[in-house]
Write an enzyme that holds these catalytic residues in place. Structure first.
Site, PDB file in Angstrom:
ATOM      1  N   ARG A 182       0.839  -1.204   0.000  1.00 45.91           N
ATOM      2  CA  ARG A 182       0.000   0.000   0.000  1.00 45.91           C
ATOM      3  C   ARG A 182       0.868   1.246   0.000  1.00 45.91           C
ATOM      4  O   ARG A 182       0.558   2.230  -0.683  1.00 45.91           O
ATOM      5  CB  ARG A 182      -0.943   0.011   1.211  1.00 45.91           C
ATOM      6  CG  ARG A 182      -2.065  -1.012   1.129  1.00 45.91           C
ATOM      7  CD  ARG A 182      -3.081  -0.796   2.236  1.00 45.91           C
ATOM      8  NE  ARG A 182      -3.807   0.444   2.071  1.00 45.91           N
ATOM      9  CZ  ARG A 182      -4.454   1.087   3.050  1.00 45.91           C
ATOM     10  NH1 ARG A 182      -4.434   0.589   4.273  1.00 45.91           N
ATOM     11  NH2 ARG A 182      -5.093   2.201   2.810  1.00 45.91           N
ATOM     12  N   CYS A 241      -0.938   6.572   8.612  1.00 43.10           N
ATOM     13  CA  CYS A 241      -1.299   5.288   8.013  1.00 43.10           C
ATOM     14  C   CYS A 241      -2.381   5.565   6.986  1.00 43.10           C
ATOM     15  O   CYS A 241      -2.306   6.554   6.263  1.00 43.10           O
ATOM     16  CB  CYS A 241      -1.751   4.300   9.082  1.00 43.10           C
ATOM     17  SG  CYS A 241      -3.118   4.897  10.111  1.00 43.10           S
TER      18      CYS A 241
END
Length: 281
Positions: A182, A241
């Site tokens: 990611r 995040c």
């Protein structure tokens, strides 16, 4: 059960303290892919005396066009939640989730954000508790309202502008706790745009965990973080995040490593990409 040496508590230590009046247990089990799973699991079995805490309902505010997927609630709203759960100024809050502490760390950080230092995360979560054969039940409990008073610490959180400045400063570091794929942008299952903040460094949540889901030993954690930080002090670090949840686990691990002082970007990647003027790598 001091928070001065570690933000974690073992299942064995917690089991010895069950039933103490000052102890407040918070079940934070959640599944991003199945938001109702945590409540269903709680209804089946939980630690005795625990109350259920939902990431979307309790630990986040409503999403707006400018926010990420899990914006922080206002201090006043979260203070009211904590009071309703019975927490007072002298209460010891212990958060747990299914295992790795990712969701429990969000509550731990939010308590610190509101000035409540007596907050801990159950190391290994519900999985380890069950593996030891420790008591569970399916009882629904309620508590008299607590007298918790929020003392917000705005210094613990930063905005997108600060992230941009930190990411481009050689004396600072933005740590991104998402999985490597990611971070690289090769896979993006949750957000509309893939990639990362230019200058950010990847330090995945999994780097902090042992095979059984518990936190690695403090010395191991410290070596791992120091390798990523490259001499940057914790006070010059911002954690992010996807939506400000996993990053709280990164801050928990840093504190366990003796590297307290880093800050959180609550909006994280899902907020960052809301403004097309913000750069993407």
């Amino acid at each position: 059960m001091s928070t001065t040496t570690s933000p974690l508590i073992s299942a064995e230590a917690l089991a010895e303290r069950l039933g103490e009046p000052a102890l407040h247990l918070f079940d934070c089990r959640f599944d991003l892919a199945d938001p109702g799973a945590g409540a269903r699991d709680f209804a089946l079995a939980h630690l005795p005396g625990a109350v259920h805490v939902d990431l979307n309902r309790d630990l986040s505010a409503a999403i707006t066009p400018d926010t990420g997927r899990h914006p922080l609630p206002s201090a006043a709203d979260f203070e009211a939640r904590l009071r309703a759960w019975g927490l007072g100024a002298g209460g010891i809050a212990v958060a747990y989730d299914a295992g790795n502490g990712m969701y429990a760390a969000r509550l731990w950080w939010m308590l610190r954000w509101l000035g409540h230092e007596r907050a801990l995360v159950l190391d290994g979560g519900f999985a380890r508790w069950q593996s030891l054969g420790l008591p569970v039940n399916a009882d629904t409990v309620s508590y008299p309202p607590g007298d918790f008073v929020a003392h917000p610490r705005s210094d613990l959180a930063v905005d997108a502008a600060t992230v941009l400045a930190v990411a481009t400063d050689a004396g600072c570091r933005v740590l991104d706790a998402r999985a490597p794929e990611r971070f690289r942008g090769t896979v993006e299952p949750l957000d509309a745009v893939a990639g990362h903040v230019p200058g950010a460094v990847n330090h995945p949540l999994t780097e902090s965990l042992a095979a059984d889901g518990r936190m690695r030993e403090p010395e191991e954690l410290r070596r791992s973080f120091e390798a990523t930080l490259g001499g940057v002090p914790p006070s010059h670090v911002v954690a992010m995040c996807g939506s400000g949840v996993t990053a709280c686990h990164l801050l928990l691990a840093m504190e366990q490593a003796g590297l307290a002082g880093a800050r959180l970007y609550p909006g994280s990647w899902s907020e960052w990409i809301r403004d097309p003027r913000r750069p993407i790598a």
